[in-house]
Design a protein around this motif. Structure first.
Motif, PDB file in Angstrom:
ATOM      1  N   THR A   1      48.852   7.076  25.081  1.00 53.72           N
ATOM      2  CA  THR A   1      47.478   6.767  24.643  1.00 53.72           C
ATOM      3  C   THR A   1      47.507   7.530  23.248  1.00 53.72           C
ATOM      4  OG1 THR A   1      45.843   8.334  25.522  1.00 53.72           O
ATOM      5  CG2 THR A   1      46.418   6.399  26.705  1.00 53.72           C
ATOM      6  N   PHE A   2      46.254   7.475  22.372  1.00 53.59           N
ATOM      7  CA  PHE A   2      45.947   8.091  21.108  1.00 53.59           C
ATOM      8  C   PHE A   2      45.869   9.545  21.368  1.00 53.59           C
ATOM      9  CE2 PHE A   2      45.748   4.525  18.904  1.00 53.59           C
ATOM     10  CZ  PHE A   2      45.352   4.574  17.667  1.00 53.59           C
ATOM     11  N   HIS A   3      45.461   9.852  22.673  1.00 55.27           N
ATOM     12  CA  HIS A   3      45.178  11.167  23.020  1.00 55.27           C
ATOM     13  C   HIS A   3      46.436  11.750  24.218  1.00 55.27           C
ATOM     14  CE1 HIS A   3      41.736  11.811  20.626  1.00 55.27           C
ATOM     15  NE2 HIS A   3      41.436  10.633  21.172  1.00 55.27           N
ATOM     16  N   GLY A   4      47.498  11.269  24.002  1.00 52.71           N
ATOM     17  CA  GLY A   4      48.733  11.686  25.119  1.00 52.71           C
ATOM     18  C   GLY A   4      48.719  10.581  26.182  1.00 52.71           C
ATOM     19  N   ASN A   5      49.494  11.226  27.129  1.00 50.93           N
ATOM     20  CA  ASN A   5      50.076  10.644  28.218  1.00 50.93           C
ATOM     21  C   ASN A   5      48.856  10.391  29.264  1.00 50.93           C
ATOM     22  OD1 ASN A   5      52.514  10.111  27.010  1.00 50.93           O
ATOM     23  ND2 ASN A   5      53.353  11.582  27.977  1.00 50.93           N
ATOM     24  N   VAL A   6      48.670   9.404  30.059  1.00 51.52           N
ATOM     25  CA  VAL A   6      47.623   9.205  31.021  1.00 51.52           C
ATOM     26  C   VAL A   6      48.567   8.453  32.333  1.00 51.52           C
ATOM     27  CG1 VAL A   6      45.737   9.061  29.398  1.00 51.52           C
ATOM     28  CG2 VAL A   6      46.681   7.145  30.295  1.00 51.52           C
TER      29      VAL A   6
ATOM     30  N   ARG B   1      50.496  -2.022  34.262  1.00 52.10           N
ATOM     31  CA  ARG B   1      51.815  -2.166  34.647  1.00 52.10           C
ATOM     32  C   ARG B   1      52.612  -2.444  33.292  1.00 52.10           C
ATOM     33  NH1 ARG B   1      53.670  -6.083  36.719  1.00 52.10           N
ATOM     34  NH2 ARG B   1      51.767  -7.343  37.069  1.00 52.10           N
ATOM     35  N   CYS B   2      52.004  -3.193  32.637  1.00 49.12           N
ATOM     36  CA  CYS B   2      52.611  -3.688  31.417  1.00 49.12           C
ATOM     37  C   CYS B   2      52.920  -2.508  30.348  1.00 49.12           C
ATOM     38  CB  CYS B   2      51.883  -4.965  30.622  1.00 49.12           C
ATOM     39  SG  CYS B   2      52.398  -5.391  28.928  1.00 49.12           S
ATOM     40  N   PHE B   3      51.924  -1.816  30.242  1.00 49.52           N
ATOM     41  CA  PHE B   3      51.866  -0.842  29.276  1.00 49.52           C
ATOM     42  C   PHE B   3      52.497   0.800  29.797  1.00 49.52           C
ATOM     43  CE2 PHE B   3      48.728  -3.901  27.831  1.00 49.52           C
ATOM     44  CZ  PHE B   3      49.160  -4.169  26.651  1.00 49.52           C
ATOM     45  N   THR B   4      53.206   0.851  30.756  1.00 50.63           N
ATOM     46  CA  THR B   4      53.757   1.886  31.331  1.00 50.63           C
ATOM     47  C   THR B   4      55.222   2.019  30.905  1.00 50.63           C
ATOM     48  OG1 THR B   4      52.394   1.627  33.376  1.00 50.63           O
ATOM     49  CG2 THR B   4      54.456   3.024  33.471  1.00 50.63           C
ATOM     50  N   PHE B   5      55.223   3.441  30.542  1.00 49.66           N
ATOM     51  CA  PHE B   5      56.745   3.897  30.241  1.00 49.66           C
ATOM     52  C   PHE B   5      57.376   4.274  31.515  1.00 49.66           C
ATOM     53  CE2 PHE B   5      54.672   4.257  26.269  1.00 49.66           C
ATOM     54  CZ  PHE B   5      55.536   4.572  25.282  1.00 49.66           C
ATOM     55  N   LYS B   6      58.429   3.883  31.815  1.00 54.33           N
ATOM     56  CA  LYS B   6      59.178   4.038  33.105  1.00 54.33           C
ATOM     57  C   LYS B   6      60.264   4.874  32.590  1.00 54.33           C
ATOM     58  CE  LYS B   6      57.229  -0.328  35.129  1.00 54.33           C
ATOM     59  NZ  LYS B   6      57.010  -0.892  33.814  1.00 54.33           N
ATOM     60  N   LYS B   7      60.215   6.212  32.940  1.00 57.84           N
ATOM     61  CA  LYS B   7      61.563   6.975  32.414  1.00 57.84           C
ATOM     62  C   LYS B   7      62.287   7.405  33.746  1.00 57.84           C
ATOM     63  CE  LYS B   7      60.419   8.269  27.814  1.00 57.84           C
ATOM     64  NZ  LYS B   7      60.823   9.023  26.536  1.00 57.84           N
TER      65      LYS B   7
ATOM     66  N   LYS C   1      61.832   3.974  26.173  1.00 59.13           N
ATOM     67  CA  LYS C   1      61.394   3.149  27.108  1.00 59.13           C
ATOM     68  C   LYS C   1      60.008   2.797  27.023  1.00 59.13           C
ATOM     69  CE  LYS C   1      65.109   4.061  29.354  1.00 59.13           C
ATOM     70  NZ  LYS C   1      66.165   2.955  29.130  1.00 59.13           N
ATOM     71  N   ALA C   2      59.339   2.706  25.632  1.00 55.46           N
ATOM     72  CA  ALA C   2      58.142   2.153  25.427  1.00 55.46           C
ATOM     73  C   ALA C   2      58.144   0.686  25.740  1.00 55.46           C
ATOM     74  CB  ALA C   2      57.872   2.297  23.711  1.00 55.46           C
ATOM     75  N   PRO C   3      57.192   0.104  26.421  1.00 57.70           N
ATOM     76  CA  PRO C   3      56.935  -1.376  26.464  1.00 57.70           C
ATOM     77  C   PRO C   3      57.076  -2.029  25.064  1.00 57.70           C
ATOM     78  CG  PRO C   3      54.679   0.115  26.818  1.00 57.70           C
ATOM     79  CD  PRO C   3      55.754   0.765  26.478  1.00 57.70           C
ATOM     80  N   ILE C   4      57.264  -3.183  25.209  1.00 59.91           N
ATOM     81  CA  ILE C   4      57.596  -4.172  23.799  1.00 59.91           C
ATOM     82  C   ILE C   4      56.573  -5.334  23.768  1.00 59.91           C
ATOM     83  CG2 ILE C   4      59.397  -5.205  22.310  1.00 59.91           C
ATOM     84  CD1 ILE C   4      61.415  -4.444  24.447  1.00 59.91           C
ATOM     85  N   HIS C   5      55.967  -5.573  22.679  1.00 62.40           N
ATOM     86  CA  HIS C   5      55.298  -6.717  22.384  1.00 62.40           C
ATOM     87  C   HIS C   5      55.734  -7.446  21.342  1.00 62.40           C
ATOM     88  CE1 HIS C   5      51.591  -9.148  22.156  1.00 62.40           C
ATOM     89  NE2 HIS C   5      51.222  -8.935  20.949  1.00 62.40           N
ATOM     90  N   SER C   6      55.594  -8.945  21.406  1.00 62.16           N
ATOM     91  CA  SER C   6      55.946  -9.602  20.337  1.00 62.16           C
ATOM     92  C   SER C   6      54.924 -10.448  19.654  1.00 62.16           C
ATOM     93  CB  SER C   6      57.264 -10.428  20.766  1.00 62.16           C
ATOM     94  OG  SER C   6      56.749 -11.612  21.130  1.00 62.16           O
ATOM     95  N   HIS C   7      54.790 -10.542  18.371  1.00 60.61           N
ATOM     96  CA  HIS C   7      53.910 -11.796  17.618  1.00 60.61           C
ATOM     97  C   HIS C   7      54.677 -12.861  17.817  1.00 60.61           C
ATOM     98  CE1 HIS C   7      51.188 -13.492  14.629  1.00 60.61           C
ATOM     99  NE2 HIS C   7      52.545 -13.814  14.259  1.00 60.61           N
ATOM    100  N   THR C   8      54.181 -14.103  18.294  1.00 62.98           N
ATOM    101  CA  THR C   8      54.938 -15.308  18.222  1.00 62.98           C
ATOM    102  C   THR C   8      53.829 -16.247  17.285  1.00 62.98           C
ATOM    103  OG1 THR C   8      53.858 -16.186  19.991  1.00 62.98           O
ATOM    104  CG2 THR C   8      55.812 -15.151  20.394  1.00 62.98           C
TER     105      THR C   8
ATOM    106  N   MET D   1      59.372   9.364  36.366  1.00 61.76           N
ATOM    107  CA  MET D   1      57.763   9.610  36.027  1.00 61.76           C
ATOM    108  C   MET D   1      57.439   8.332  35.399  1.00 61.76           C
ATOM    109  SD  MET D   1      56.424  12.743  33.495  1.00 61.76           S
ATOM    110  CE  MET D   1      54.997  12.573  32.746  1.00 61.76           C
ATOM    111  N   SER D   2      56.139   7.950  35.658  1.00 63.75           N
ATOM    112  CA  SER D   2      55.571   6.714  34.711  1.00 63.75           C
ATOM    113  C   SER D   2      54.390   7.282  34.097  1.00 63.75           C
ATOM    114  CB  SER D   2      55.270   5.555  35.848  1.00 63.75           C
ATOM    115  OG  SER D   2      56.454   5.040  36.335  1.00 63.75           O
ATOM    116  N   PHE D   3      53.950   6.650  32.838  1.00 58.53           N
ATOM    117  CA  PHE D   3      52.706   7.150  32.136  1.00 58.53           C
ATOM    118  C   PHE D   3      52.533   6.011  31.273  1.00 58.53           C
ATOM    119  CE2 PHE D   3      56.402   9.391  29.993  1.00 58.53           C
ATOM    120  CZ  PHE D   3      56.082   8.678  28.824  1.00 58.53           C
ATOM    121  N   ILE D   4      51.221   5.949  30.877  1.00 57.77           N
ATOM    122  CA  ILE D   4      50.871   5.303  29.652  1.00 57.77           C
ATOM    123  C   ILE D   4      50.442   6.111  28.451  1.00 57.77           C
ATOM    124  CG2 ILE D   4      49.231   3.853  28.727  1.00 57.77           C
ATOM    125  CD1 ILE D   4      48.903   2.738  31.423  1.00 57.77           C
TER     126      ILE D   4
END
Length: 330
Positions: free
Chosen positions: A6-11, A324-330, A181-188, A1-4
């Motif tokens: 958000t502030f108001h739950g999964n979309v 694609r970037c912000f999708t949780f892939k479980k 499985k949350a997407p990861i972001h880095s500050h460089t 199941m894939s989802f993003i």
């Protein structure tokens, strides 16, 4: 199941739409508040909301609020803006960078962090796995105990260096990713240390296709960009509109270099709009409308002149790649 998430739950990822992938909406960073750096305090919900509405009125649909706990996010204010504008917001769990951590922890956060004097004290005294548990809780139960779930996890490093505490938070965020499985972001900082971050992430077993590396346009080096792109990670060109760092031609040229090499599916574009003077409705800046209203048409025109399909690339950078970037892939 894939989802993003958000502030108001999964979309459904297909419903995300035109997305700015790195912004700051309402936040009072404790470090900058202590320095009395008013320009860096986005402290007026109504003014921030008017800029969000400008974005919406030009066709914008979603914004990633990349504000972590140490950067003074106002989760409730952004939630209200989401409700009042209809814009989808994605929140951020995790950390920023170490120079911010000398700031005192605000009293309002003591109930979720604990009774520590500074962010540095908290990070130093907790184990990697304890910090990971905190990040997991923010993803699964809500940011700062609000019930608003985080949609990505974040860490950061400084200019041309990675401090021991920054490495600690990187490892904590990596372990939180494995659990959620949350997407990861880095500050460089200024676009540096991406390759060094990658080596640490590999040591934690991270699949780099889950990563987005921020501020790539602050280091406009096509060789460096290609090294990161070869790992499968996303590259975030999130300094659009900031001419003091580089002209738009430099950013666009770096993007074209990646497209020519076949990496158009790994590019994100945003503004990292984190100052009053960048916002239209705070201090007469270019505002959240500038990228969608002026940069995108310019990019399409220049891309078409060079033989690319500009509209197709814009759809990739702002619609297809974010979903694609912000999708949780479980």
């Amino acid at each position: 199941m894939s989802f993003i998430r958000t502030f108001h739950g999964n979309v459904n990822p297909a419903d995300l739409g035109f997305t700015y992938s790195h912004e700051h909406i309402v936040c009072i960073p404790p470090y900058w508040a202590e320095q009395q750096a008013d320009d860096l305090l986005l402290d007026n919900k109504a003014k921030s909301e008017r800029d969000v509405l400008d974005f919406k009125n030009l066709g914008g649909q979603a914004i990633v609020d990349a504000t972590a706990i140490d950067y003074g996010r106002d989760v409730q204010a952004v939630k209200e803006i989401a409700e009042e504008t209809g814009i989808t917001f994605i929140g951020t769990a995790g950390f920023n960078k170490s120079f911010l951590w000398s700031a005192s922890i605000p009293e309002r956060l003591k109930h979720v962090i604990g009774d520590y004097q500074t962010f540095s004290d908290w990070i130093e005294l907790k184990s990697i796995n304890e910090l990971a548990d905190f990040v997991i809780q923010e993803i699964e139960e809500g940011l700062e105990g609000t019930g608003v779930p985080g949609g990505q996890v974040k860490f950061g490093t400084g200019y041309n260096r990675i401090t021991p505490l920054e490495e600690k938070t990187l490892r904590a965020v990596a372990r939180a990713h494995h659990e959620t499985k949350a997407p990861i972001h880095s500050h460089t900082e200024a676009g540096t240390m991406g390759l060094e971050q990658i080596e640490l992430l590999k040591s934690e077993g991270i699949n780099l296709e889950y990563m987005s590396f921020g501020h790539m346009d602050r280091n406009p080096d096509p060789f460096y960009h290609e090294k990161i792109a070869k790992t499968g990670a996303f590259l975030s060109f999130d300094g659009i509109s900031k001419i003091k760092y580089a002209p738009e031609s430099t950013r666009i040229g770096c993007i074209f270099e990646l497209v020519k090499k076949g990496y158009e599916d790994q590019i994100l574009v945003s503004g990292d709009t984190a100052r009053k003077s960048y916002y239209k409705h705070y201090d007469y800046g270019l505002g959240l409308e500038n990228i969608i209203g002026k940069w995108v048409p310019r990019f399409i025109e220049e891309a078409n002149q060079k033989g690319f399909d500009g509209e197709k690339l814009v759809d990739k950078f702002f619609v297809q790649n974010p979903k694609r970037c912000f999708t949780f892939k479980k």
